[in-house]
Design an enzyme around this catalytic site. Sequence first.
Site, mmCIF file in Angstrom:
data_model
loop_
_atom_site.group_PDB
_atom_site.id
_atom_site.type_symbol
_atom_site.label_atom_id
_atom_site.label_comp_id
_atom_site.label_asym_id
_atom_site.label_seq_id
_atom_site.Cartn_x
_atom_site.Cartn_y
_atom_site.Cartn_z
ATOM 1 C CD GLU A 59 -0.237 1.106 3.398
ATOM 2 O OE1 GLU A 59 -0.372 2.212 2.817
ATOM 3 O OE2 GLU A 59 -0.060 0.992 4.625
ATOM 4 N NE ARG A 84 -1.255 -6.551 13.266
ATOM 5 C CZ ARG A 84 -0.503 -7.644 13.344
ATOM 6 N NH1 ARG A 84 0.539 -7.685 14.161
ATOM 7 N NH2 ARG A 84 -0.792 -8.693 12.603
ATOM 8 C CB CYS A 89 9.443 -1.914 -3.736
ATOM 9 S SG CYS A 89 10.113 -0.340 -4.356
ATOM 10 C CG HIS A 129 10.706 -2.723 -7.970
ATOM 11 N ND1 HIS A 129 9.755 -2.654 -6.982
ATOM 12 C CD2 HIS A 129 10.950 -4.055 -8.156
ATOM 13 C CE1 HIS A 129 9.411 -3.871 -6.603
ATOM 14 N NE2 HIS A 129 10.137 -4.736 -7.290
ATOM 15 C CG ASP A 144 9.798 -7.866 -5.510
ATOM 16 O OD1 ASP A 144 9.597 -7.163 -4.501
ATOM 17 O OD2 ASP A 144 9.523 -7.480 -6.666
#
Length: 292
Positions: A59, A84, A89, A129, A144
Amino acid sequence: MLHQAAATPPDGDPVDADATARAFLPRYLARIGYRGALTPTLDVLAALQAAHIAAIPFEAMDALTGAGVDIGVDAIDAKLIGRRRGGYCFEQNCLFLRALHGIGFEAEGLIGRVRWMLGDDAPPTPRSHMVLRVRIDGRAWLADVGFGATVPPQPLAMDDESPQPTRHESYRVVRHGAEWQVAALVAGEWRTLYRIEDAPPPAIDYEVGNWYTSTHPDSHFRHQLIAARTTAEARYGLRDNRLTTRLADGRIDRRYLTADEIERSLSQIFLLPVARHWRPAIERAATAEIDG
């Protein structure tokens, strides 16, 4: 920053950094619900990867709401473990890399350019990324945990260019000079996810990539509400008001959600503690018109 800084309690006395590091791994394992073996083997790597992507959602609400994304290890721990939350990435794979190091894996970060949904002739994209390369018994594996609804659900061998089946899509890792091209077989078509550079970058490159991803007006995370979570049974993807569920048996369900339904899905499907200040972004997402 990707290096551990000593925490400082309210009284100003520094906390023992070694003690903080020792406490990290049990907290991480509890966060992903993992109770298996802790040896640096391929089976353990695969089990950890599967547990991570099922427990910690992808998210980017902080980028969308303008709150900013801090990739310092203390900030990542506080957000993804303590509160939490999920992340993207740089947060996810930084967290996973530290856990792997704590278990004894030989692992390092790599950086590359996202090519998802782009043609081969599309202009270069930013280096935005992060993935991991993990060496086990001399063999390199790509791991990943931070690529949304198409994240590889298991480690991928980096010395095998043939299709690699997983419980969801098949993947392929192909060497092109000093880069690795990672693709997934989606709806019968090979689609490139990203191209990763072979050399591990300095930490500043992650900082620059994170700055672009979280603040640049061209970053889609600044304009779209995106969340994803992958379990053994299904992939769940939310893009603004469209919720897509892809079951492991190939069935696909798509639904368009109201603002209240988006909020419930963030909580119930993506396991997020929905914050009150997200509501304006959720309401904008509910009115979005999505192409493709």
